[in-house]
Design a protein around this motif. Structure first.
Motif, PDB file in Angstrom:
ATOM      1  N   PHE A  63       0.956  -1.188   0.092  1.00 53.58           N
ATOM      2  CA  PHE A  63       0.090   0.165   0.020  1.00 53.58           C
ATOM      3  C   PHE A  63       0.930   1.316   0.045  1.00 53.58           C
ATOM      4  N   PHE A  66       0.258   4.297  -2.690  1.00 53.37           N
ATOM      5  CA  PHE A  66      -1.033   5.142  -2.338  1.00 53.37           C
ATOM      6  C   PHE A  66      -0.551   6.174  -1.506  1.00 53.37           C
ATOM      7  N   ALA A  71      -6.693   2.807  -0.943  1.00 50.63           N
ATOM      8  CA  ALA A  71      -6.821   2.212  -2.209  1.00 50.63           C
ATOM      9  C   ALA A  71      -8.009   2.103  -2.483  1.00 50.63           C
ATOM     10  N   TRP A  76      -7.043  -3.546  -9.066  1.00 48.50           N
ATOM     11  CA  TRP A  76      -5.797  -4.424  -8.974  1.00 48.50           C
ATOM     12  C   TRP A  76      -5.637  -5.132 -10.123  1.00 48.50           C
ATOM     13  N   LEU A  84      -0.067  -8.106  -4.058  1.00 50.98           N
ATOM     14  CA  LEU A  84      -1.313  -8.224  -3.089  1.00 50.98           C
ATOM     15  C   LEU A  84      -1.680  -9.653  -2.769  1.00 50.98           C
ATOM     16  N   ASP A 117      -8.581  -2.678   0.542  1.00 53.33           N
ATOM     17  CA  ASP A 117      -8.013  -1.145   0.862  1.00 53.33           C
ATOM     18  C   ASP A 117      -6.996  -1.665   1.851  1.00 53.33           C
ATOM     19  N   ASP A 118      -6.299  -0.491   2.327  1.00 49.30           N
ATOM     20  CA  ASP A 118      -5.380  -0.626   3.386  1.00 49.30           C
ATOM     21  C   ASP A 118      -6.040  -0.866   4.590  1.00 49.30           C
TER      22      ASP A 118
END
Length: 142
Positions: A63, A66, A71, A76, A84, A117-118
């Protein structure tokens, strides 16, 4: 129903957990998405994952591009998606059949990538679908 905010004041150090989807009546809440500070919740049961710092490092690295903004809405693909998947695979979920425990790598739930997402990732566990959550580090914007 019960609500549990995971690490509400951010002083819990490095940790990684999975909330396995289940109709428990307990909802775990997590702030995620970096500086976008999204609030999410998932019903289920919480499973602490061993190996906190190394796993948080692997996840945080994905991450970093970003720059702390999360994110949300990111598509992706390619090398980013591979990174990821690899970061999620570093997390081992210890499943137990009542007699023995066996570690299994988590797998990214790619059918739910729009949620990724993070500090908030949909995953597959040996116990079913869940969410991988962790102590998100604030990434310095440069």
């Amino acid at each position: 129903m019960r609500y549990v905010f995971i690490d509400p004041d951010g002083t819990g150090g490095d940790w990684v957990h999975v909330v396995v989807d289940a109709p428990t009546g307990v909802f775990y809440q997590q702030e995620y998405g970096g500086t976008s500070r999204r609030q999410g919740q998932a019903e289920g049961y919480l499973v602490p994952m061993p190996g906190g710092s190394g796993q948080v490092d692997a996840l945080a690295t994905v991450f970093e591009p970003f720059r702390g903004g999360g994110a949300g809405g990111h598509v992706w693909e390619g090398a980013e998606l591979d990174a990821l998947r690899a970061a999620v695979g570093t997390v081992r979920f210890w499943a137990c059949d009542g007699k023995a425990e066996t570690p299994h790598p988590l797998r990214l739930d790619e059918s739910r990538l729009t949620e990724a997402d993070d500090a908030w990732l949909p995953v597959h566990t040996p116990d079913g679908p869940g969410l991988l959550v962790w102590s998100a580090r604030r990434v310095r914007r440069t």
